[in-house]
Design a protein around this motif. Structure first.
Motif: not given
Length: 682
Positions: A199-208, A213-215, A237-242
């Motif tokens: 429910k915490d937006k900052e935690v949610r965005l950081q998790a995404v 970033n995992n490759s 995830l779709a709006r994340s670069k590369d």
């Protein structure tokens, strides 16, 4: 077949074993007399007959002529010995039969074991295909040792203590302490998935962001995320670069069409229309798509498109027409329009469009990727508060970014222009410029997206698009005429730009040709509307590329041949005698001086070839001068506002720099950096 073979082998083994035992018994000495019970005598008689049959079969006795019956030829003194032998044979035969059954059972079980399918392996593959729980063995004894159990118990104890503490002090419990007990790399994956739904937006965005970033993950781990993440995470995830496309499930399979054409929603309209003419099916589909684009601009019509299976229908056409960029572009445009309604987001995701849009975002073609970027931005309500209506495209940033946006740059094209092609790099003539053609791989399809975004990453760069026409020759809708006027376009674009958040930050306008007139009209209208004050108050500067402030020669030429060319409404408004144009110029100049707008104007000095017969200055120098009255030629007196720079290019190339270090681009960049110096800093 296998059992029959085993039975045959067993019979041969029994026969051989009987012969061996009989020979061994026959060579033994006489035995003492024994008294047998009646049941042993019956069994012995039966076995004696069996022995006689074996003896006759293998020629082990000599039968006297005329003899008959079992043991008739045996001497009388051997009667007692006979009974002893019969008893022995009975015991051996019983043990032999029992041993045979044991042997057969063993062979059957061994064969069954060889042919048995490993259900554990199947179950593990099933997990990999559907649930992706873990990669370790299914046998707990192989990985749940003392260390594992100790860590598990400590984990539970700590979690229980923290939960109790949170209840006592009435504090929110930190969801980072998951109930999942697995290996470190598996635990990290599930922990990120759980945090992505926090429910915490900052935690949610950081998790995404951490997921994106995992490759180094395996296929099954990407599949785990694809099947377990929620709608909001998939869009992020779709709006994340590369981003790795393995994060997304492919579009669901679509049912086969039983009756009717693809565009008939179950009817047979398209096949009927195709029988009336020889128009290619791709052209017919493109016309149908253009009609759906117009319908998708109306919210109630979007509901009907979704209710009648339009999202699945568009998905089918998209997959079938991968060779047509226009068809795919129009389909994504429809999806972007429907995404403006948050009620349709779940339907769009279920139809499999997130994976399609994520793939198109990686396209090297600016138009394709920008359409997909707009659709995903409208779906992403977690980080994007603005909405981008039809015709408003974000050139930068197109992905989620931690870079704060300090200001906005808005590009407005002119007559017959477009949101992307107007702002491309100047076309290279390979015959005349061989050196330039050698570096063609660095050619920019849209220099605001490539050059300006790299030089000023803290800017949000937006380009708008609207339809324009030179002539009214073709058929049109009766209500189209008033929509083409500058006044109507101004009100329509202002509403779209406010929805996109224009006016919330410092703003610089960049316009070409008729687009400059539209910018002036929007600013004048916004100054009269209290709800639009932000747009005027936050405007820092305006760049005009060959804007016909006092009319265009192209309009004069079209009006003189009006009975042949049928000039459109927008062309008529560009004539020198247009009262609307004079009023607009005077109104804008009066309040622009009060607002102290910074203005930079570029003027063309070379004529433009229109077809093979016409060559003219579309916007002559005196028309590009920004003043309330025309200055006497040949001098160039005070312009009233801003600077005017003549450039040796024609009307089409005035907004298309040859390369990044060309004067046109460098002067434009310097103006933007100067007027936004306070916002951009270093």
């Amino acid at each position: 077949m296998v059992l029959a073979l085993a039975s045959s082998v067993c019979r041969m083994s029994v026969a051989a074993y009987c012969i061996f035992c009989y020979r061994q018994i026959g060579t033994s000495g006489p035995a003492t007399k024994t008294h047998l019970p009646w049941n042993d005598i019956i069994i012995s008689s039966t076995c004696s007959c069996l022995l006689s049959a074996y003896q006759n079969s293998y020629g082990l006795t000599k039968t006297e002529p005329g003899g008959g019956g079992c043991g008739a030829n045996l001497p009388i003194h051997a009667e007692e010995n006979k009974l002893f032998i019969i008893g022995k044979i009975a015991k051996v035969t019983g043990s032999l039969i029992l041993g045979g059954f044991v042997f057969i059972t063993y062979e059957v079980l061994s064969l069954k074991k060889l042919l048995q399918i490993d259900t554990q392996a199947i179950h593990q593959e099933k997990l990999k295909s559907y649930v992706y729980v873990r990669t370790t063995s299914l046998n707990p004894s192989e990985y749940q040792g003392i260390t594992y159990q100790a860590r598990k118990e400590i984990h539970k104890a700590v979690r229980k203590i923290l939960e109790t503490e949170a209840k006592i002090f009435r504090r929110p419990f930190n969801e980072q302490f998951s109930t999942f007990d697995g290996e470190d790399h598996e635990c990290a994956l599930w922990l990120l998935l759980k945090r992505s739904q926090s429910k915490d937006k900052e935690v949610r965005l950081q998790a995404v962001q951490d997921l994106a970033n995992n490759s180094h993950w395996h296929d099954y781990q990407y599949g785990t995320v694809a099947q377990t993440c929620d709608q909001r995470t998939a869009i992020g995830l779709a709006r994340s670069k590369d981003i790795d496309l393995r994060f997304f499930l492919p579009p669901p399979p679509l049912p086969k069409i039983k009756n009717g054409g693809l565009w008939c929603f179950g009817g047979n309209g398209l096949p009927y229309c195709e029988t009336l003419s020889k128009i290619p099916s791709e052209t017919v589909e493109l016309f149908c798509l253009q009609a759906l684009v117009q319908h998708s601009k109306v919210s109630s019509h979007c509901d009907k498109i979704e209710a009648k299976g339009g999202l699945q229908l568009l998905q089918r056409i998209y997959q079938l027409r991968k060779d047509s960029a226009k068809i795919q572009r129009n389909i994504i445009r429809i999806i972007g329009n429907m995404a403006l309604d948050e009620r349709l987001h779940s339907s769009i995701v279920r139809a499999g469009w997130v994976s399609v849009l994520a793939e198109v975002m990686k396209s090297p073609h600016v138009i394709q990727s920008s359409h997909a970027s707009r659709a995903l931005a409208n779906l992403d309500r977690d980080t994007v508060k603005e909405k981008y209506p039809d015709g408003v495209y974000v050139l930068h940033p197109q992905y989620r970014s931690s870079q704060p946006i300090r200001a906005d740059i808005l590009f407005v094209h002119g007559l017959l222009g477009a949101a992307f092609k107007t702002w491309r790099q100047q076309d290279i003539d390979r015959r005349l410029d061989k050196k330039a053609s050698e570096g063609e791989e660095d050619y920019s399809q849209c220099w605001p997206k490539t050059w300006l975004a790299s030089d000023c990453p803290a800017l949000r760069i937006i380009s708008v698009e609207y339809d324009t026409h030179l002539s009214d020759w073709k058929a049109k809708c009766p209500v189209e005429a008033h929509r083409k006027s500058i006044a109507y376009r101004s009100n329509e674009l202002l509403d779209k730009l406010r929805a996109a958040g224009i006016g919330d930050r410092p703003l610089v306008w960049v316009s070409h040709s008729m687009g400059g007139l539209l910018v002036k009209k929007m600013l004048v209208d916004a100054s009269k509307n209290p709800e639009m004050d932000k747009i005027v108050n936050n405007t820092r500067g305006i760049i005009f590329y060959s804007v016909p402030h006092h009319g265009s020669q192209l309009a004069e030429y079209s009006i003189n041949a009006r009975y042949l060319l049928f000039p459109s409404v927008e062309v008529k408004e560009l004539s020198k005698d247009s009262p609307a144009l004079k009023e607009l110029n005077d109104d804008f100049l009066s309040f622009a001086k009060d607002k102290k707008f910074s203005v930079l104007s570029f003027a063309e000095t070379l004529p433009t070839h229109i077809g093979s017969m016409i060559k003219l200055h579309v916007v002559p120098l005196e028309s590009a001068i920004f003043s309330s009255s025309l200055p006497p030629r040949p001098g160039l007196p005070d312009l009233g506002i801003g600077d005017l720079i003549p450039v040796d290019v024609n009307h089409l190339n005035i907004c298309k720099p040859k390369k990044k270090d060309a004067f046109l681009y460098q002067r434009t960049l310097k103006f933007i950096q100067d007027v936004l110096a306070q916002e951009l800093g270093d």
